[in-house]
Design a protein around this motif. Structure first.
Motif, short mmCIF file in Angstrom:
data_model
loop_
_atom_site.label_atom_id
_atom_site.label_comp_id
_atom_site.label_asym_id
_atom_site.label_seq_id
_atom_site.Cartn_x
_atom_site.Cartn_y
_atom_site.Cartn_z
N ASN A 1 0.81 -1.22 0.00
CA ASN A 1 0.00 0.00 0.00
C ASN A 1 0.85 1.28 0.00
OD1 ASN A 1 -2.47 1.29 -0.21
ND2 ASN A 1 -2.77 1.41 2.01
N THR B 1 -1.83 2.65 -3.60
CA THR B 1 -2.67 3.85 -3.57
C THR B 1 -2.20 4.84 -4.63
OG1 THR B 1 -3.18 3.59 -1.22
CG2 THR B 1 -3.35 5.81 -2.11
N ARG C 1 -2.79 8.84 -5.82
CA ARG C 1 -3.31 10.05 -5.20
C ARG C 1 -3.06 11.28 -6.09
NH1 ARG C 1 -3.96 12.25 0.17
NH2 ARG C 1 -3.73 10.20 1.10
N THR D 1 -6.47 1.85 -3.91
CA THR D 1 -7.13 3.06 -3.38
C THR D 1 -6.80 4.23 -4.31
OG1 THR D 1 -6.85 2.22 -1.13
CG2 THR D 1 -7.35 4.56 -1.36
N LEU E 1 -7.33 8.32 -4.62
CA LEU E 1 -7.74 9.49 -3.85
C LEU E 1 -7.53 10.78 -4.65
CD1 LEU E 1 -5.93 8.49 -0.52
CD2 LEU E 1 -8.37 8.25 -1.00
C1 LIG Z 1 -3.93 2.41 1.85
O1 LIG Z 1 -3.46 3.74 2.02
C2 LIG Z 1 -4.46 4.71 1.77
C3 LIG Z 1 -3.81 6.07 1.80
O2 LIG Z 1 -2.96 6.22 2.87
C4 LIG Z 1 -5.57 4.57 2.79
O3 LIG Z 1 -6.58 5.52 2.52
C5 LIG Z 1 -6.14 3.16 2.67
O4 LIG Z 1 -7.12 2.97 3.67
C6 LIG Z 1 -5.05 2.13 2.82
N1 LIG Z 1 -5.62 0.82 2.56
C7 LIG Z 1 -5.53 -0.18 3.40
C8 LIG Z 1 -6.24 -1.42 3.01
O5 LIG Z 1 -4.91 -0.10 4.43
#
Ligand SMILES: *[C@@H]1O[C@H](CO)[C@@H](O)[C@H](O)[C@H]1NC(C)=O
Ligand SMILES: *[C@@H]1O[C@H](CO)[C@@H](O)[C@H](O)[C@H]1NC(C)=O
Ligand SMILES: *[C@@H]1O[C@H](CO)[C@@H](O)[C@H](O)[C@H]1NC(C)=O
Ligand SMILES: *[C@@H]1O[C@H](CO)[C@@H](O)[C@H](O)[C@H]1NC(C)=O
Ligand SMILES: *[C@@H]1O[C@H](CO)[C@@H](O)[C@H](O)[C@H]1NC(C)=O
Ligand SMILES: *[C@@H]1O[C@H](CO)[C@@H](O)[C@H](O)[C@H]1NC(C)=O
Ligand SMILES: *[C@@H]1O[C@H](CO)[C@@H](O)[C@H](O)[C@H]1NC(C)=O
Length: 274
Positions: free
Chosen positions: A190, A231, A233, A254, A256
Motif C-alpha cells: 500500500n 494507492t 493520489r 485506493t 484518492l
Molecule cells: C492504503 O493507504 C491509503 C492512503 O494512505 C488509505 O486511505 C487506505 O485505507 C489504505 N488501505 C488499506 C487497506 O490499508
C-alpha cells in the motif's frame, strides 16, 4: 460473608491505630514523604521508558529497509537506491528509475525483475516501465510526480481523439507510462503514487497550460498487466488509463483526489475510445 466484612474493617482500624501509636509523629511524616518521592520517581521513569519504547517502535517502522520485508516476486530484485535513488522528497530520481528499468529490460528472458521502492518520498519526472517488470512500493514509500510541467514530455494525441482533448496538438505523457508491454505488475504494501496534481488543477483553471494534462498511470497496447495493493493520489488528470490493453487486472487499489477543484481526476478510464 456478611459477618466477615465488618470484622475485616475493624482489624484494619486497629492496625492503623497501633502503627500510629508506636511510631513518633515526625518519623511517620518522614516515611510518608520518602514514599511519595519514591512513588513519583518510579512513575516518571516508567513514563520515560514508555515514551522511549514508542519512539523506538516509531523509527523502526519508518527506518529504510527495516519495515515490512518486501517479498521477492521475480528472480531478480533491485532496490531503487542501487541506482542512485534518494528518497528525501527533493532529489530528482528520474535517472534512478530509468537506470533500474533499463537493467530490468535485459532480464526478460530470465523471468524479469522487481524494483523495490523503499520507504521515503521519491520525487521523479515521468518514466517508462518495461516488460516482465514488477514495481513494488513499500509501506510508506511514495513516488511524487514533479510539479514543473517542463519535465513532462509531450506525446502524440490519443488515436481515439486525434487531438489533445483539452488543447489541439500534442498532450503531456503520464507520470508512469508504458507502451507495447507484456507482464507488468504494479503492487506493494500500500505505498503511494502521488501526482501532486494541485498545481496542474490550478494552472488548468487559470488557462495557463497549452497542452492536455497527463494521467498518473497510462499503459497502451499492452497485455497481462496487474495493479494491486497500492494507492494512487492526486493525479493531474485521469488516474489510471489502460488504453487498448488485453488482460488487465486492477484489484484492491485506493484512488484518492479531492472532491472539489480537482478537474477530470477520474479513477480508472479503461478504453480504446477514451
Ligand atoms: C492504503 O493507504 C491509503 C492512503 O494512505 C488509505 O486511505 C487506505 O485505507 C489504505 N488501505 C488499506 C487497506 O490499508
Ligand atoms: C534499500 O537500500 C537502502 C539504502 O541502502 C537500505 O537501507 C534498505 O534496507 C534497502 N531496502 C531493501 C528492501 O533492500
Ligand atoms: C517512453 O516511451 C515512449 C513510447 O514508447 C517513447 O516515445 C519515449 O521516448 C520513452 N521515454 C523514455 C525516456 O524512454
Ligand atoms: C489490500 O491491501 C491492503 C494494504 O496493502 C492489505 O492489507 C489487504 O490485505 C489487501 N487485501 C486483499 C484482499 O488483497
Ligand atoms: C504557453 O504558451 C505561451 C505562448 O507561447 C507561453 O508564453 C507559455 O510559457 C506556455 N505555457 C506553458 C505552460 O508551456
Ligand atoms: C493474464 O495475466 C495474468 C498476469 O500476468 C497471467 O497470469 C494470465 O496467464 C493471463 N491470462 C491470459 C489468458 O493470458
Ligand atoms: C495483496 O496484499 C495481501 C496482504 O499483504 C496479500 O495477501 C495479497 O497476496 C496481495 N495481492 C496481490 C495480488 O499482490
Amino acid at each position: 460473608m456478611v459477618e466477615i466484612l465488618p470484622l475485616g474493617r475493624f482489624q484494619l482500624h486497629q492496625q492503623r491505630f497501633e502503627f500510629k501509636r508506636l511510631v513518633p509523629a515526625f518519623l511517620s511524616t518522614y516515611y510518608k514523604t520518602l514514599f511519595a518521592v519514591l512513588w513519583i520517581a518510579a512513575f516518571v521513569s516508567v513514563f520515560l521508558w514508555q515514551r522511549n519504547a514508542v519512539g523506538v517502535r516509531f523509527s523502526f517502522f519508518r527506518g529504510a529497509g527495516s519495515g515490512r520485508p518486501m517479498p521477492r516476486l521475480r528472480p531478480f530484485a533491485f532496490n531503487l537506491t542501487d541506482f542512485g535513488g534518494v528518497g528525501d522528497g527533493v532529489t530528482l530520481n528520474t535517472e534512478a528509475f530509468e537506470r533500474a528499468v533499463s537493467a530490468i529490460s535485459k532480464l526478460g528472458k530470465r523471468g524479469g525483475g522487481q524494483l523495490n521502492v523503499p520507504p521515503g518520498k521519491w520525487l521523479t519526472a515521468p518514466f517508462n516501465l518495461t516488460s516482465h517488470m514488477t514495481l513494488f512500493l513499500a509501506e510508506n514509500a511514495e513516488i511524487l510526480g514533479i510539479e514543473d510541467e517542463k519535465y513532462w514530455p509531450l506525446m502524440p494525441p490519443l488515436p481515439s481523439y486525434g487531438y489533445g482533448r483539452e488543447h489541439m496538438g500534442p498532450r503531456y505523457g503520464s507520470l508512469i507510462h508504458g507502451q507495447k508491454l507484456k507482464d507488468v505488475v504494479i503492487t506493494g504494501h500500500n505505498g503511494t503514487i502521488n501526482g501532486q496534481g494541485q498545481s496542474w488543477w490550478k494552472k488548468y483553471r487559470q488557462k495557463l497550460l497549452n497542452n492536455t494534462r497527463g494521467p498518473l498511470l497510462q499503459i497502451m497496447w499492452s497485455s497481462n498487466i496487474v495493479i494491486t495493493n497500492i494507492t494512487f493520489r492526486d493525479s493531474p488528470f485521469w488516474t489510471i488509463h489502460p488504453y487498448d490493453c488485453k488482460n488487465i487486472t486492477i484489484r484492491n487499489v485506493t484512488i484518492l483526489a479531492p472532491i472539489f477543484e480537482a478537474p477530470n481526476t477520474d479513477g480508472i478510464d479503461p478504453g480504446k475510445y477514451t
